[in-house]
Design a protein around this motif. Structure first.
Motif, PDB file in Angstrom:
ATOM      1  N   VAL A  78      32.142  34.587  44.674  1.00 31.31           N
ATOM      2  CA  VAL A  78      32.829  33.492  43.989  1.00 31.31           C
ATOM      3  C   VAL A  78      32.071  32.218  44.332  1.00 31.31           C
ATOM      4  O   VAL A  78      31.949  31.858  45.515  1.00 31.31           O
ATOM      5  CB  VAL A  78      34.307  33.365  44.424  1.00 31.31           C
ATOM      6  CG1 VAL A  78      34.950  32.150  43.754  1.00 31.31           C
ATOM      7  CG2 VAL A  78      35.065  34.636  44.073  1.00 31.31           C
ATOM      8  N   MET A 134      34.245  36.275  38.777  1.00 31.22           N
ATOM      9  CA  MET A 134      34.899  35.100  38.222  1.00 31.22           C
ATOM     10  C   MET A 134      35.119  35.334  36.730  1.00 31.22           C
ATOM     11  O   MET A 134      34.541  36.245  36.135  1.00 31.22           O
ATOM     12  CB  MET A 134      34.024  33.855  38.444  1.00 31.22           C
ATOM     13  CG  MET A 134      33.649  33.625  39.915  1.00 31.22           C
ATOM     14  SD  MET A 134      32.297  32.437  40.136  1.00 31.22           S
ATOM     15  CE  MET A 134      33.082  30.928  39.604  1.00 31.22           C
ATOM     16  N   LYS A 142      37.211  38.396  37.081  1.00 32.39           N
ATOM     17  CA  LYS A 142      38.143  37.966  38.130  1.00 32.39           C
ATOM     18  C   LYS A 142      39.039  39.107  38.620  1.00 32.39           C
ATOM     19  O   LYS A 142      39.365  39.175  39.816  1.00 32.39           O
ATOM     20  CB  LYS A 142      38.983  36.792  37.637  1.00 32.39           C
ATOM     21  CG  LYS A 142      39.802  36.146  38.737  1.00 32.39           C
ATOM     22  CD  LYS A 142      40.499  34.886  38.232  1.00 32.39           C
ATOM     23  CE  LYS A 142      41.291  34.224  39.353  1.00 32.39           C
ATOM     24  NZ  LYS A 142      41.978  32.983  38.882  1.00 32.39           N
TER      25      LYS A 142
END
Length: 256
Positions: free
Chosen positions: A198, A234, A238
């Motif tokens: 991330v 992400m 995610k």
């Protein structure tokens, strides 16, 4: 430019000759380590000939029958002079090192084909083709990542994980880093690890180019196991971040 390259090559060869002289002295004194004995084989093959290096490689095998490099060298050199005994050496190298499977099958096929033994050669061609297909399928599987990719605990020793934690912490724009072993169906004997990253985002929103740079920085910052891939967990991936977090020991870095 040519003169510079020639001078560099000449200096490199002179250095190799000097190193070989040291190893020859060690061999005469009986003080060569197994690693030095193999280095001697390679230098003699490069500076003189493979045929001169052959008995030295056979001596390495006498001390270590599972030395893959020596097995390969002896097998290839014997085939080069038309000796079928090289096939058995290459087969042993292929058994000891899976990476030798494809080039070994290709080498044996070529040898038999040149000998006019087409029926035997065809068997090795099929074996090489099968291995090539396996490698292609494994490559495609390992490079394909979605939110459903199967994951399991990485299984690495605590000391290795501690080193990885310290290394990824040096990447300032990495907010979170996870590590898990990927479950694969093709060539499962070759482990594959997946790193989830991330990246820190600026207030104005996503910057894909910058975030990919952070992912690559994480991959380059640490001494990951062989066959480790990194992915940004992400946006559309995610959900994969949540799955990483649920795996015991997967979290390497978590900044708030």
């Amino acid at each position: 430019g040519i003169a510079e390259r020639w001078a560099a090559a000449h200096a490199e060869r002179a250095e190799a000759r000097a190193r070989l002289a040291e190893l020859e002295a060690g061999a005469a004194a009986g003080t060569l380590s197994p690693e030095q004995a193999w280095e001697r084989v390679q230098l003699v093959a490069d500076l003189a000939s493979e045929q001169e290096a052959l008995p030295l490689a056979e001596a390495v095998l006498a001390g270590d029958a599972e030395h893959v490099g020596a097995r390969w060298f002896v097998g290839r050199t014997l085939l080069g002079r038309g000796d079928d005994a090289g096939i058995a050496h290459l087969e042993t190298a292929m058994r000891l090192a899976p990476d030798a499977e494809l080039p070994g099958a290709q080498a044996i096929f070529g040898y038999l084909w040149r000998q006019g033994r087409t029926e035997e050669a065809e068997r090795w061609r099929r074996r090489a083709e099968t291995r090539s297909d396996e490698l292609d399928a494994a490559h495609a599987e390992r490079h394909r990542v979605d939110k459903h990719v199967p994951l399991e605990p990485h299984g690495l020793p605590d000391e290795v994980v501690a080193a990885l934690r310290a290394q990824v912490a040096t990447v300032e724009d990495a907010l979170e880093v996870y590590l898990a072993r990927r479950t694969v169906t093709h060539l499962p004997e070759r482990p594959c690890w997946l790193v989830g990253v991330v990246a820190r985002r600026k207030w104005y929103g996503p910057n894909p180019k910058r975030e990919v740079a952070v992912r690559d920085a994480v991959l380059n910052a640490a001494a990951w196991p062989d066959t480790t891939f990194a992915v940004l967990v992400m946006d559309e991936l995610k959900p994969l971040r949540k799955r990483f977090r649920a795996i015991p020991g997967a979290t390497l870095l978590e900044r708030r």
